[in-house]
Design an enzyme around this catalytic site. Sequence first.
Site, short mmCIF file in Angstrom:
data_model
loop_
_atom_site.label_atom_id
_atom_site.label_comp_id
_atom_site.label_asym_id
_atom_site.label_seq_id
_atom_site.Cartn_x
_atom_site.Cartn_y
_atom_site.Cartn_z
N ASP A 43 0.84 -1.20 0.00
CA ASP A 43 0.00 0.00 0.00
C ASP A 43 0.88 1.25 0.00
O ASP A 43 2.10 1.17 -0.15
CB ASP A 43 -0.96 -0.02 1.19
CG ASP A 43 -0.25 -0.01 2.54
OD1 ASP A 43 0.97 0.30 2.60
OD2 ASP A 43 -0.91 -0.30 3.55
N MET A 44 0.28 2.40 0.21
CA MET A 44 1.03 3.66 0.17
C MET A 44 2.08 3.74 1.26
O MET A 44 3.05 4.47 1.14
CB MET A 44 0.07 4.84 0.28
CG MET A 44 -0.77 5.03 -0.98
SD MET A 44 -1.91 6.43 -0.87
CE MET A 44 -0.78 7.79 -0.70
#
Length: 134
Positions: A15-16
């Site tokens: 994810d980020m």
Amino acid sequence: MDHTFPVRVYYEDTDMGGIVYYANYLRYIERARSDWVRSLGIDQNAMREKDGVVFAVRRVAAEYLLPARFDDELLVRTRVKAVTGARLMLTQDIVRGDAVLFQAEVTVVRIAEGGAPARLPANIRRQIHEPRGQ
């Protein structure tokens, strides 16, 4: 009988924040279950085509303990917890070295076309309990 399945974390899995996106752990344990069933000599495609039945996950209880990150080498361990006439209960852990990152208890059932429950045949229950080649 334990089954192990290696997983490498790819950039697309993260994810980020640079850690594995939570839903991907479920994908990893699904791949491991499919590999385990194949290693038992159970042909899921033939089962579906011949008998019109498939395996389906009925329940997952999951705990996320530590994050996995890009390029980690993980191992998914699958163990049979219990087998009944209609259900297969498994525990699955994802580990990195000695660290347990994720734990799940998974209930798998066999269903016929249309979603009706179907019993696990005796030969499949035996295969699950007896290591291959015995």
